[in-house]
Motif scaffolding. Structure first.
Motif, PDB file in Angstrom:
ATOM      1  N   UNK A  70      20.348 -27.422 -20.395  1.00 60.29           N
ATOM      2  CA  UNK A  70      21.292 -26.948 -19.210  1.00 60.29           C
ATOM      3  C   UNK A  70      20.556 -26.402 -18.001  1.00 60.29           C
ATOM      4  N   UNK A  71      19.402 -25.641 -18.273  1.00 59.43           N
ATOM      5  CA  UNK A  71      18.273 -25.394 -17.386  1.00 59.43           C
ATOM      6  C   UNK A  71      17.464 -26.570 -16.708  1.00 59.43           C
ATOM      7  N   UNK A  72      17.300 -27.307 -17.501  1.00 58.84           N
ATOM      8  CA  UNK A  72      16.658 -28.490 -17.023  1.00 58.84           C
ATOM      9  C   UNK A  72      17.474 -29.335 -15.912  1.00 58.84           C
ATOM     10  N   UNK A  73      18.867 -29.672 -16.542  1.00 63.86           N
ATOM     11  CA  UNK A  73      19.695 -30.283 -15.678  1.00 63.86           C
ATOM     12  C   UNK A  73      20.083 -29.554 -14.324  1.00 63.86           C
ATOM     13  N   UNK A  74      19.967 -28.391 -14.426  1.00 61.68           N
ATOM     14  CA  UNK A  74      20.341 -27.732 -13.278  1.00 61.68           C
ATOM     15  C   UNK A  74      19.349 -27.630 -12.334  1.00 61.68           C
ATOM     16  N   UNK A  78      11.582 -26.953 -15.050  1.00 54.68           N
ATOM     17  CA  UNK A  78      10.562 -28.337 -15.302  1.00 54.68           C
ATOM     18  C   UNK A  78      10.295 -28.485 -16.644  1.00 54.68           C
ATOM     19  N   UNK A  79      10.796 -29.397 -17.378  1.00 55.34           N
ATOM     20  CA  UNK A  79      10.552 -29.546 -18.809  1.00 55.34           C
ATOM     21  C   UNK A  79      10.636 -30.916 -19.028  1.00 55.34           C
ATOM     22  N   UNK A 139       4.098 -19.020 -14.535  1.00 59.53           N
ATOM     23  CA  UNK A 139       4.442 -20.243 -14.038  1.00 59.53           C
ATOM     24  C   UNK A 139       5.584 -19.945 -12.670  1.00 59.53           C
ATOM     25  N   UNK A 140       5.357 -20.803 -11.668  1.00 57.82           N
ATOM     26  CA  UNK A 140       6.450 -20.862 -10.774  1.00 57.82           C
ATOM     27  C   UNK A 140       7.551 -21.890 -10.626  1.00 57.82           C
ATOM     28  N   UNK A 141       7.631 -22.571 -12.111  1.00 56.94           N
ATOM     29  CA  UNK A 141       8.589 -23.661 -11.988  1.00 56.94           C
ATOM     30  C   UNK A 141       9.925 -23.075 -12.594  1.00 56.94           C
ATOM     31  N   UNK A 142      10.131 -21.889 -13.036  1.00 55.23           N
ATOM     32  CA  UNK A 142      11.397 -21.511 -13.551  1.00 55.23           C
ATOM     33  C   UNK A 142      11.509 -19.914 -12.934  1.00 55.23           C
TER      34      UNK A 142
END
Length: 220
Positions: A70-74, A78-79, A139-142
């Motif tokens: 869900x977090x990736x789709x939203x 970034x995974x 990380x700044x990606x999440x």
């Protein structure tokens, strides 16, 4: 209906079955150790307790990969797709092991499988914990709330492991109750075992409430 909504629906169902099943397990456990009940009544309560406990046991390995996808789709996380696939494979393995152990209770091979499952959870949760710490501090990606949700999940897995450790003497004590009848000693033993597990259960409930609040962004 799009993929995101389907995943969100499944994620919410996993939350409901985890929390609801935990509540049913908790209430049934009180009847299992109730000295006022007959031994057959306590056996029925135990069956209900074990059946209710399958909700949380099966929800736990599903709720986390559902949340990560869900977090990736939203767009919050970034995974790499290969990481998502690996995560799903590991959690499907976890799910299947839980189901196999439940359906084959008492069979010889389940002893080794349960031990392997125990160490799998420790290793898997440790890896998730390192990932959560990395997302939080390096990380700044999440967003931070996502990293915290992951770390809270790891804490809940740890609580489940502690419940499992504390419940280890329960089965032989309950077998003694059935074979030899109730006594103050065996009743006290069962009460003490269940009592040691309760703080860990309450901690899991707190973790579920916290993760629900984080997911709804109550503090943003």
């Amino acid at each position: 209906m799009n993929e995101y909504l389907l995943l969100k629906f499944a994620h919410l169902l996993a939350f409901v079955y985890w929390l609801g099943g935990d509540l049913g397990t908790f209430l049934a456990s009180r009847e299992v150790i109730n000295r006022q009940h007959s031994v057959p009544a306590r056996q029925v309560a135990l069956k209900i307790m074990l059946a209710c406990d399958m909700g949380p046991k099966l929800a736990m390995p599903l709720i986390m990969p559902l949340g990560v996808q869900l977090a990736a789709l939203g767009g919050w996380l970034a995974v790499d797709r290969s990481v998502l696939i690996l995560l799903w494979l590991l959690c499907i393995y976890w799910f299947i092991v839980v189901l196999v152990l439940f359906l084959n209770e008492g069979k010889a091979f389940t002893t080794k499988l349960a031990r392997a499952d125990f160490w799998f959870r420790i290793i898997f949760a440790s890896g998730l914990g390192l990932w959560g710490i990395y997302l939080l501090v390096a990380s700044s990606s999440a967003p931070s709330w996502l990293a915290w949700k992951l770390l809270v999940f790891v804490a809940m897995v740890f609580c489940g492991i502690m419940i499992r450790i504390n419940l280890a003497p329960f089965a032989p004590a309950f077998v003694e109750l059935i074979s030899e009848g109730p006594s103050d000693r065996v009743n006290t033993t069962l009460e003490r075992i269940v009592g040691r597990c309760r703080p860990w259960v309450w901690a899991i409930w707190s973790g579920l409430f916290l993760n629900a609040a984080l997911g709804l962004h109550l503090w943003t």
